[in-house]
Motif scaffolding. Structure first.
Motif, PDB file in Angstrom:
ATOM      1  N   UNK A  26      61.557 -70.238  85.966  1.00 24.68           N
ATOM      2  CA  UNK A  26      62.411 -71.065  86.827  1.00 24.68           C
ATOM      3  C   UNK A  26      63.812 -70.480  86.947  1.00 24.68           C
ATOM      4  N   UNK A  27      64.444 -70.761  88.065  1.00 24.92           N
ATOM      5  CA  UNK A  27      65.729 -70.148  88.369  1.00 24.92           C
ATOM      6  C   UNK A  27      66.803 -70.451  87.330  1.00 24.92           C
ATOM      7  N   UNK A  28      66.727 -71.623  86.679  1.00 23.45           N
ATOM      8  CA  UNK A  28      67.787 -71.956  85.734  1.00 23.45           C
ATOM      9  C   UNK A  28      67.694 -71.167  84.438  1.00 23.45           C
ATOM     10  N   UNK A  29      66.677 -70.315  84.301  1.00 26.31           N
ATOM     11  CA  UNK A  29      66.612 -69.379  83.167  1.00 26.31           C
ATOM     12  C   UNK A  29      67.034 -67.963  83.578  1.00 26.31           C
ATOM     13  N   UNK A  30      67.152 -67.712  84.868  1.00 23.51           N
ATOM     14  CA  UNK A  30      67.455 -66.361  85.362  1.00 23.51           C
ATOM     15  C   UNK A  30      68.949 -66.096  85.238  1.00 23.51           C
ATOM     16  N   UNK A  31      69.288 -65.083  84.449  1.00 22.93           N
ATOM     17  CA  UNK A  31      70.688 -64.749  84.233  1.00 22.93           C
ATOM     18  C   UNK A  31      71.248 -63.959  85.424  1.00 22.93           C
ATOM     19  N   UNK A  32      72.561 -64.019  85.631  1.00 24.66           N
ATOM     20  CA  UNK A  32      73.170 -63.185  86.666  1.00 24.66           C
ATOM     21  C   UNK A  32      72.871 -61.715  86.383  1.00 24.66           C
ATOM     22  N   UNK A  33      72.800 -60.891  87.411  1.00 18.56           N
ATOM     23  CA  UNK A  33      72.435 -59.478  87.212  1.00 18.56           C
ATOM     24  C   UNK A  33      73.253 -58.768  86.133  1.00 18.56           C
ATOM     25  N   UNK A  34      74.545 -59.062  86.039  1.00 17.14           N
ATOM     26  CA  UNK A  34      75.392 -58.379  85.055  1.00 17.14           C
ATOM     27  C   UNK A  34      75.079 -58.788  83.618  1.00 17.14           C
ATOM     28  N   UNK A  35      74.357 -59.911  83.440  1.00 20.66           N
ATOM     29  CA  UNK A  35      74.062 -60.415  82.102  1.00 20.66           C
ATOM     30  C   UNK A  35      72.619 -60.173  81.666  1.00 20.66           C
ATOM     31  N   UNK A  36      71.857 -59.498  82.469  1.00 23.88           N
ATOM     32  CA  UNK A  36      70.444 -59.334  82.143  1.00 23.88           C
ATOM     33  C   UNK A  36      70.225 -58.200  81.140  1.00 23.88           C
ATOM     34  N   UNK A  37      69.208 -58.349  80.284  1.00 22.47           N
ATOM     35  CA  UNK A  37      68.937 -57.324  79.254  1.00 22.47           C
ATOM     36  C   UNK A  37      68.109 -56.171  79.799  1.00 22.47           C
ATOM     37  N   UNK A  38      68.734 -55.284  80.546  1.00 22.35           N
ATOM     38  CA  UNK A  38      68.009 -54.169  81.135  1.00 22.35           C
ATOM     39  C   UNK A  38      67.462 -53.249  80.042  1.00 22.35           C
ATOM     40  N   UNK A  39      66.354 -52.580  80.358  1.00 24.69           N
ATOM     41  CA  UNK A  39      65.740 -51.590  79.479  1.00 24.69           C
ATOM     42  C   UNK A  39      65.365 -52.165  78.121  1.00 24.69           C
ATOM     43  N   UNK A  40      64.993 -53.448  78.082  1.00 25.15           N
ATOM     44  CA  UNK A  40      64.721 -54.052  76.781  1.00 25.15           C
ATOM     45  C   UNK A  40      63.469 -53.485  76.124  1.00 25.15           C
ATOM     46  N   UNK A  41      62.594 -52.864  76.890  1.00 24.67           N
ATOM     47  CA  UNK A  41      61.386 -52.322  76.277  1.00 24.67           C
ATOM     48  C   UNK A  41      61.633 -50.950  75.655  1.00 24.67           C
ATOM     49  N   UNK A  42      62.771 -50.359  75.953  1.00 25.50           N
ATOM     50  CA  UNK A  42      63.061 -49.012  75.457  1.00 25.50           C
ATOM     51  C   UNK A  42      63.698 -49.084  74.073  1.00 25.50           C
ATOM     52  N   UNK A  43      62.987 -49.691  73.118  1.00 24.80           N
ATOM     53  CA  UNK A  43      63.564 -49.912  71.795  1.00 24.80           C
ATOM     54  C   UNK A  43      63.720 -48.619  71.002  1.00 24.80           C
ATOM     55  N   UNK A  44      62.966 -47.590  71.349  1.00 24.90           N
ATOM     56  CA  UNK A  44      63.074 -46.344  70.591  1.00 24.90           C
ATOM     57  C   UNK A  44      64.459 -45.722  70.701  1.00 24.90           C
ATOM     58  N   UNK A  45      65.080 -45.889  71.813  1.00 26.75           N
ATOM     59  CA  UNK A  45      66.387 -45.261  72.005  1.00 26.75           C
ATOM     60  C   UNK A  45      67.538 -46.219  71.718  1.00 26.75           C
ATOM     61  N   UNK A  46      67.231 -47.493  71.472  1.00 23.09           N
ATOM     62  CA  UNK A  46      68.318 -48.443  71.265  1.00 23.09           C
ATOM     63  C   UNK A  46      68.265 -49.126  69.896  1.00 23.09           C
ATOM     64  N   UNK A  47      67.274 -48.779  69.062  1.00 25.38           N
ATOM     65  CA  UNK A  47      67.164 -49.444  67.769  1.00 25.38           C
ATOM     66  C   UNK A  47      68.129 -48.839  66.762  1.00 25.38           C
ATOM     67  N   UNK A  48      68.464 -49.632  65.747  1.00 24.32           N
ATOM     68  CA  UNK A  48      69.449 -49.189  64.765  1.00 24.32           C
ATOM     69  C   UNK A  48      69.198 -49.866  63.434  1.00 24.32           C
ATOM     70  N   UNK A  49      69.547 -49.182  62.361  1.00 27.24           N
ATOM     71  CA  UNK A  49      69.479 -49.753  61.022  1.00 27.24           C
ATOM     72  C   UNK A  49      70.889 -50.147  60.593  1.00 27.24           C
ATOM     73  N   UNK A  50      71.132 -51.443  60.462  1.00 21.68           N
ATOM     74  CA  UNK A  50      72.428 -51.881  59.946  1.00 21.68           C
ATOM     75  C   UNK A  50      72.432 -51.647  58.438  1.00 21.68           C
ATOM     76  N   UNK A  51      73.605 -51.614  57.806  1.00 24.77           N
ATOM     77  CA  UNK A  51      73.659 -51.324  56.362  1.00 24.77           C
ATOM     78  C   UNK A  51      72.739 -52.234  55.549  1.00 24.77           C
ATOM     79  N   UNK A  52      72.005 -51.631  54.615  1.00 23.04           N
ATOM     80  CA  UNK A  52      71.109 -52.366  53.719  1.00 23.04           C
ATOM     81  C   UNK A  52      71.715 -52.362  52.327  1.00 23.04           C
ATOM     82  N   UNK A  53      71.904 -53.558  51.773  1.00 24.36           N
ATOM     83  CA  UNK A  53      72.536 -53.711  50.464  1.00 24.36           C
ATOM     84  C   UNK A  53      71.507 -54.234  49.468  1.00 24.36           C
ATOM     85  N   UNK A  54      71.391 -53.557  48.330  1.00 22.44           N
ATOM     86  CA  UNK A  54      70.510 -53.999  47.254  1.00 22.44           C
ATOM     87  C   UNK A  54      71.338 -54.857  46.296  1.00 22.44           C
ATOM     88  N   UNK A  55      71.148 -56.173  46.354  1.00 23.14           N
ATOM     89  CA  UNK A  55      71.960 -57.068  45.527  1.00 23.14           C
ATOM     90  C   UNK A  55      71.623 -56.969  44.047  1.00 23.14           C
TER      91      UNK A  55
END
Length: 360
Positions: A26-55
């Motif tokens: 439905x239209x009320x879920x469609x974000x404006x073009x500037x806010x859309x998550x383009x290339x969301x399937x391309x996780x290989x080039x956009x994934x990242x490991x944030x710092x991992x802390x061993x408590x």
């Protein structure tokens, strides 16, 4: 604070939309073009490991190892606003059972879930939107929100009664995450050069500090490139402990104007700094904008535990962190006043904390 007694528009459950077999959202879920998550399937080039802390290293007899661990968390708060914690002391079995019971809840009949439908007054219960503005663009997410602390706000009768183990598991899970949150705020305080209980006391100590849980359910979406599971935002509270879905990543953080997908580590919590800690630290620690993407093939569930100041606590920069070179950046505001913005406007990036900045 004053909120509407009911939502300004009819509520349609996102899960019901997904299961109806629609091909277009439905239209009320469609974000404006500037806010859309383009290339969301391309996780290989956009994934990242944030710092991992061993408590577990905090229990080391070696002082250098303990200091290195505290410094690692402090640096992550300064540079990333996000980190993951392993060996955190919370039972892996409890984590898995709690995740499973919430998955079971969202598979219940709509009639059963509707018995716990929420309102904008407290947001507590089964919900499908954030913000009360008419005509707002909504996120592709259903949720269940509940209060855990302070005791005066905690009402287990408002928690799901089915599955039958839900209330017991949520209570045990909340108890363990409060312990972990207290431990983390101690480390954060030490990392700022403050008394170890500074953040805990600023939040209200044992009697006023608040905590709440939000179980987020992201149904399959036929057009995931047009919407978000959660729109870009920084968390308004203190710190957040996220138990993510490790099968398919969905959390993205903004870093250097790029959106990067966080790779979750099994049995670890993703921890992020909220706006109130950014204010207390006078922006030494950063709350970072993040969002959630959705998927066309698989539904997802995550559990976000928020450890926050008491609603009436006035939050302002610690005077020890204010110097001639680092003047006060933020005007004081209670947490209730602060989050009323979110509950009215919905998730809107970091514009709320930016509005707190003191005039120079």
């Amino acid at each position: 604070m004053s909120f509407l007694q009911s939502w300004p528009e009819p509520i349609v459950r996102v899960q019901s939309l997904s299961e109806s077999g629609i091909q277009k959202i439905p239209n009320h879920f469609v974000k404006p073009p500037s806010d859309r998550p383009f290339n969301i399937m391309d996780t290989k080039t956009t994934s990242i490991n944030v710092p991992l802390i061993d408590l577990e290293n905090l229990n080391s007899p070696n002082e250098f190892v303990r200091k290195e661990t505290i410094d690692g968390i402090s640096n992550a708060c300064r540079e990333w606003g996000f980190f993951q914690v392993a060996n955190h002391g919370v039972s892996h079995e409890l984590m898995e059972k709690t995740r499973a019971v919430w998955n079971e809840f969202f598979q219940l009949s709509l009639e059963e879930k509707q018995k716990f439908a929420n309102s904008p007054v407290t947001y507590e219960g089964y919900g499908s939107r954030i913000g009360t503005e008419v005509g707002a663009k909504l996120d592709w997410c259903d949720y269940f929100f509940l209060h855990y602390l302070p005791e005066a706000l905690r009402d287990e009768n408002k928690w799901p009664r089915l599955p039958v183990s839900c209330r017991k598991l949520v209570s045990e899970y909340g108890q363990e995450l409060v312990k972990l949150s207290k431990r983390l705020t101690t480390i954060l305080s030490i990392g700022l050069g403050l008394n170890e209980d500074y953040i805990h006391q600023s939040f209200g100590g044992n009697n006023e500090t608040s905590a709440c849980l939000r179980a987020n359910f992201y149904p399959k979406c036929p057009q995931p490139d047009l919407t978000h599971g959660l729109s870009p935002h920084s968390d308004p509270g203190g710190i957040t402990l996220l138990l993510p879905d490790t099968d398919i990543p969905g959390l993205q953080i903004r870093r250097d104007n790029n959106w990067l997908t966080v790779n979750p580590i099994p049995n670890a919590f993703i921890v992020n700094i909220g706006d109130q800690v950014q204010v207390l630290s006078n922006a030494i620690y950063k709350s970072v904008e993040h969002r959630v993407i959705v998927n066309s093939k698989k539904e997802r569930l995550s559990l976000a535990f928020f450890y926050n100041p008491g609603g009436d606590k006035l939050i302002k920069p610690a005077h020890q962190l204010v110097t001639k070179d680092c003047p006060v950046l933020y005007s004081p505001m209670t947490f209730n006043e602060y989050r009323s913005f979110i509950r009215t406007k919905g998730l809107t990036g970091k514009c709320q904390i930016e509005s707190l900045k003191s005039p120079r």
